[in-house]
Structures are given as structure tokens and as C-alpha cells.
Design a protein around this motif. Structure first.
Motif, PDB file in Angstrom:
ATOM      1  N   GLU A  55       9.761  -5.386  -4.513  1.00 29.34           N
ATOM      2  CA  GLU A  55      10.408  -6.250  -5.508  1.00 29.34           C
ATOM      3  C   GLU A  55       9.602  -7.525  -5.736  1.00 29.34           C
ATOM      4  N   SER A  56       8.887  -7.952  -4.695  1.00 30.54           N
ATOM      5  CA  SER A  56       8.102  -9.188  -4.767  1.00 30.54           C
ATOM      6  C   SER A  56       6.699  -8.959  -5.314  1.00 30.54           C
ATOM      7  N   GLY A  57       6.412  -7.744  -5.752  1.00 37.20           N
ATOM      8  CA  GLY A  57       5.131  -7.472  -6.390  1.00 37.20           C
ATOM      9  C   GLY A  57       4.080  -6.830  -5.515  1.00 37.20           C
ATOM     10  N   VAL A  58       4.442  -6.422  -4.299  1.00 38.68           N
ATOM     11  CA  VAL A  58       3.480  -5.760  -3.414  1.00 38.68           C
ATOM     12  C   VAL A  58       3.298  -4.311  -3.852  1.00 38.68           C
ATOM     13  N   ASN A  59       2.042  -3.877  -3.926  1.00 39.00           N
ATOM     14  CA  ASN A  59       1.735  -2.506  -4.346  1.00 39.00           C
ATOM     15  C   ASN A  59       1.412  -1.576  -3.186  1.00 39.00           C
ATOM     16  N   TRP A  60       1.143  -2.152  -2.008  1.00 39.26           N
ATOM     17  CA  TRP A  60       0.719  -1.353  -0.862  1.00 39.26           C
ATOM     18  C   TRP A  60       1.596  -1.628   0.352  1.00 39.26           C
ATOM     19  N   LEU A  61       1.986  -0.555   1.027  1.00 42.99           N
ATOM     20  CA  LEU A  61       2.696  -0.639   2.295  1.00 42.99           C
ATOM     21  C   LEU A  61       1.864   0.079   3.348  1.00 42.99           C
ATOM     22  N   ALA A  62       1.804  -0.473   4.545  1.00 41.25           N
ATOM     23  CA  ALA A  62       1.042   0.145   5.630  1.00 41.25           C
ATOM     24  C   ALA A  62       1.972   0.459   6.791  1.00 41.25           C
ATOM     25  N   VAL A  63       1.801   1.661   7.339  1.00 44.24           N
ATOM     26  CA  VAL A  63       2.587   2.105   8.488  1.00 44.24           C
ATOM     27  C   VAL A  63       1.630   2.655   9.541  1.00 44.24           C
ATOM     28  N   ALA A  64       2.174   2.993  10.700  1.00 47.18           N
ATOM     29  CA  ALA A  64       1.333   3.491  11.790  1.00 47.18           C
ATOM     30  C   ALA A  64       1.358   5.005  11.906  1.00 47.18           C
ATOM     31  N   THR A  65       2.457   5.634  11.483  1.00 44.65           N
ATOM     32  CA  THR A  65       2.629   7.063  11.729  1.00 44.65           C
ATOM     33  C   THR A  65       3.030   7.812  10.457  1.00 44.65           C
ATOM     34  N   PRO A  66       2.754   9.108  10.412  1.00 49.44           N
ATOM     35  CA  PRO A  66       3.206   9.915   9.272  1.00 49.44           C
ATOM     36  C   PRO A  66       4.714   9.874   9.081  1.00 49.44           C
ATOM     37  N   ASP A  67       5.464   9.877  10.173  1.00 43.12           N
ATOM     38  CA  ASP A  67       6.924   9.880  10.064  1.00 43.12           C
ATOM     39  C   ASP A  67       7.436   8.609   9.394  1.00 43.12           C
ATOM     40  N   GLU A  68       6.784   7.487   9.680  1.00 43.23           N
ATOM     41  CA  GLU A  68       7.180   6.245   9.015  1.00 43.23           C
ATOM     42  C   GLU A  68       6.920   6.333   7.515  1.00 43.23           C
ATOM     43  N   ALA A  69       5.796   6.919   7.145  1.00 43.10           N
ATOM     44  CA  ALA A  69       5.480   7.074   5.721  1.00 43.10           C
ATOM     45  C   ALA A  69       6.517   7.950   5.027  1.00 43.10           C
ATOM     46  N   LEU A  70       6.904   9.026   5.684  1.00 42.28           N
ATOM     47  CA  LEU A  70       7.875   9.941   5.081  1.00 42.28           C
ATOM     48  C   LEU A  70       9.251   9.293   4.951  1.00 42.28           C
ATOM     49  N   LEU A  71       9.594   8.423   5.890  1.00 45.82           N
ATOM     50  CA  LEU A  71      10.871   7.710   5.785  1.00 45.82           C
ATOM     51  C   LEU A  71      10.884   6.824   4.540  1.00 45.82           C
ATOM     52  N   LEU A  72       9.766   6.170   4.273  1.00 47.89           N
ATOM     53  CA  LEU A  72       9.675   5.362   3.053  1.00 47.89           C
ATOM     54  C   LEU A  72       9.813   6.244   1.814  1.00 47.89           C
ATOM     55  N   MET A  73       9.180   7.413   1.854  1.00 46.51           N
ATOM     56  CA  MET A  73       9.276   8.334   0.723  1.00 46.51           C
ATOM     57  C   MET A  73      10.713   8.812   0.527  1.00 46.51           C
ATOM     58  N   GLU A  74      11.402   9.096   1.627  1.00 49.04           N
ATOM     59  CA  GLU A  74      12.789   9.557   1.545  1.00 49.04           C
ATOM     60  C   GLU A  74      13.684   8.529   0.859  1.00 49.04           C
ATOM     61  N   HIS A  75      13.352   7.255   1.056  1.00 46.62           N
ATOM     62  CA  HIS A  75      14.149   6.191   0.441  1.00 46.62           C
ATOM     63  C   HIS A  75      13.599   5.779  -0.922  1.00 46.62           C
ATOM     64  N   LYS A  76      12.662   6.588  -1.423  1.00 48.20           N
ATOM     65  CA  LYS A  76      12.133   6.409  -2.779  1.00 48.20           C
ATOM     66  C   LYS A  76      11.555   5.003  -2.998  1.00 48.20           C
ATOM     67  N   ILE A  77      10.818   4.538  -1.991  1.00 48.04           N
ATOM     68  CA  ILE A  77      10.113   3.269  -2.125  1.00 48.04           C
ATOM     69  C   ILE A  77       8.894   3.507  -3.013  1.00 48.04           C
ATOM     70  N   GLU A  78       8.827   2.836  -4.122  1.00 53.19           N
ATOM     71  CA  GLU A  78       7.757   3.077  -5.093  1.00 53.19           C
ATOM     72  C   GLU A  78       6.578   2.145  -4.834  1.00 53.19           C
TER      73      GLU A  78
END
Length: 367
Positions: A55-78
């Protein structure tokens, strides 16, 4: 909405996170910001923090594990997502399908990923990790040329190039300078403006804005915490702490002089004392080493006495107070403040460990 019946809670100020993001945007110029939300956003709540960052204009998110990435995808984080740690071969087609970027951490990893790539899916997005001195993961500087050749030979999209500094948060900078020099040579060797270069963690982004390159990765300081006491004492910016930890008195009694408090009888009342019980203990992340740490009641500091139990702990009050009186363990109350760094000093550790050790039993409330 889930109801919580125990008064212990962590209060997360998302506006503070937004404020910290703005500080780094201004400090880093045209560079992109990676909001690092690994480890449940350092204990602050990955999904909620990621949503606020986007919402604040960030285009990139960084995580440590594949499971964390998939959790973001599940919540439809764009947002674009980078997995900075190891991604196993089984995750490669999943990452292709989801458009998740992954770190190439060795020559062997590149070969293994290339062997399982699915050519019917989009190209796998790769950020090549270079080990310039951390000695954790990454290709060696002398392997970069071969790594790039392998990446371009396979069904990959060479999206980024990065490293991680081991001592950017310390006064001594010999290793840091060697890492900077090594990475500069790697960047010059690759000489590809289409590849995103990101080298700065929170400490480097604060102390060395000239190293912003194409992007900076903001982790601990996104949450208003300085990476080290050295950075805290020398940084030219002011961060807004995002986490408060609070509870209430659930029991109070007058304990006679000479009586012991809690397991092991490690504390004895020197005089008749008002002892209050709080519903928080080491199962919540309030570790036993915090015995003697102060908390805030009515804006005054009072000590934790006796050993901290699994679910409860006791404090000494200057006077009788009612059950339900609010207690601030981390954060501000009536003009006084207890910071995460104070807990870290008491436990002889780093501030990073404090919020990530607050367990799921402590609900996160967002404001």
C-alpha cells in the motif's frame, strides 16, 4: 474476528512501518525498496506488514523460505517476491508457475534447477547470490562468470544480482570494505544494466546510502529497530518502533518480608511488598533471563521479581493497584518507554531475537 480473552498482546503500529519505509525511500534515492518480511515479518505479522508495504508503494518483498513466499501468494499480495534462502528442486516449477524469484546460491544449485525446469511454464526468475565474505551461501566471486553462463544457458530469467554484508553494522569495516570492493568488481564484470543489483541491508542503507545501487533490502529497521548499538548511536535518521507488548495485572497480594517468590526461591521480599502477577511467561517469548527487567505501570518502572514461569511472571509494585491495571512490557506509557533493545541488552543478545521469539500465543493487534 477472533476474540482474545487473555489480556497479553503485541500491538503493531503499521503507520510506524509506513513512516520507516518513507525514510528509506528518501535516503535511497531512486533505488527500489525490498521490504524484508521473513520470519513472520520479524515477529510483527508477515501478511499484515506486506499489505502495508505494498500500500505504501513497495514493489518487492523478500522472504527466507519458499513456504513464506507461498503464504504471501495465498493472501494475494500483489508484489514481486524473492526467496533469499535455499529453494529445493521440487519448488522450481512452483516458482515458475507463481512468478516467484529465487536465489541461485551455488553452481550445483543452478545445474539442479536447470534439470527440473519446466519449459512449458514461464522462465524461472533468478537472483544470483554472490558470497563476498559472509561465507553462508552464494557463489564465489571467481565463479560468477561460469554461474552467469549457466543461467543464460538454461530456461532462466536473470533478474538480479546480490550479496549480503557481514559487518555493515559494526565500527570496524575492514571486512565490509573488502566485500564492497569484491562486489563492485563482480558488477563491473557482469556489466548488464538489465540485472537488478542489490547489496544493502538495513545497516548499509542507513550508514552507506552510496551503495543503494538498484535496490536496498530493509529488514530489521523496517520495524523501527536499529541493526546494532553502533548504528543506533551514529545513524542520521530517526526510526519509529512498530511493536508494543502489553498485558494487565491479574492477581495481587501483600507478601510478608522474608517470603520467597516463584520457582527456586531466587527472590525474597526485603520488607512487606505488593506482588502482582502478569499473564505472560517464557512460553510467550518472555524468557527467564528477563528476571529483574523492569516494566511500566502508570508510567513508572517496576521490576520483575522471581523466576519467570512458563505462563506467568510477578512484579513488585510500590503500592496496591487493582486487577486490570495495564502493564507495558515493551513500548511507551505515560511518557516513559521500554525499548526492545533494552530486553536484548538484558538477555545479552541482539534486538532481532526479541520480536521473532514472541510466540503465536501472543496475538498481534494492528493499529
Amino acid at each position: 474476528m477472533t476474540e482474545f480473552y487473555r489480556p497479553t498482546k503485541a500491538v503493531i503500529d503499521l503507520n510506524a512501518i509506513q513512516q520507516n519505509l518513507q525514510i528509506f525511500k528518501e535516503r535511497s534515492g531512486k533505488a527500489e525498496i525490498f521490504a524484508v518480511v521473513k520470519a513472520d515479518a520479524y515477529g510483527h505479522g508477515m501478511v499484515e506488514v506486506a499489505q502495508k508495504a505494498v500500500e505504501s508503494g513497495v514493489n518487492w518483498l523478500a522472504v527466507a523460505t519458499p513456504d513464506e513466499a507461498l503464504l504471501l501468494m495465498e493472501h494475494k499480495i500483489e508484489a514481486n517476491i524473492l526467496v533469499m534462502g535455499h529453494s529445493p528442486a521440487a519448488f522450481i516449477p512452483v516458482a515458475q508457475r507463481a512468478g516467484i524469484a529465487v536465489a541461485a546460491i551455488s553452481l550445483d544449485w543452478i545445474l539442479q534447477a536447470g534439470a527440473v525446469i519446466d519449459p512449458d511454464l514461464p522462465r524461472l526468475k533468478i537472483h544470483l547470490k554472490v558470497d563476498t565474505g559472509m561465507r553462508r551461501v552464494g557463489v564465489q566471486a571467481e565463479e560468477v562468470r561460469e554461474a552467469v553462463q549457466l543461467i543464460r544457458r538454461h530456461f532462466f530469467s536473470f533478474e538480479g544480482l546480490f550479496t549480503h554484508f557481514a559487518t555493515a553494522d559494526e565500527d570496524r569495516n575492514d571486512l565490509f570494505q573488502r566485500q564492497v570492493k569484491t562486489m563492485a568488481a563482480v558488477v563491473e564484470e557482469i556489466n548488464d544494466s538489465s540485472v537488478m543489483i542489490h547489496v544493502s541491508n538495513s545497516a548499509a542503507a542507513i550508514m552507506h546510502p552510496e551503495l543503494a545501487f538498484d535496490a536496498v533490502r530493509i529488514g530489521i529497521s523496517l520495524y523501527g529497530i536499529a541493526p546494532s548499538s553502533y548504528v543506533e548511536n551514529n545513524m542520521p535518521i530517526t526510526l519509529a518502533p512498530a511493536l508494543g507488548l502489553e498485558t494487565e495485572i491479574v492477581h495481587i497480594k501483600r507478601v510478608a518480608a522474608g517470603e520467597a517468590i516463584s520457582y527456586g526461591a531466587t527472590y525474597r521480599c526485603e520488607q512487606d511488598e505488593w506482588i502482582a502477577t502478569l499473564p505472560i511467561g517464557y512460553a510467550d517469548g518472555m524468557l527467564r533471563g528477563l528476571q529483574g527487567q523492569e516494566v511500566l505501570v502508570r508510567g513508572k518502572r517496576v521490576p520483575i521479581v522471581g523466576r519467570i514461569c512458563m505462563d506467568q511472571c510477578m512484579i513488585r509494585l510500590p503500592e496496591k493497584m487493582p486487577v486490570g491495571e495495564q502493564v507495558q512490557l515493551i513500548g511507551s506509557q505515560a511518557g516513559a518507554q521500554i525499548r526492545i533493545e533494552e530486553w536484548a541488552e538484558k538477555l545479552d543478545t541482539i534486538a532481532y531475537e526479541i520480536p521473532v521469539n514472541l510466540t503465536k500465543r501472543v496475538p498481534r493487534i494492528y493499529c
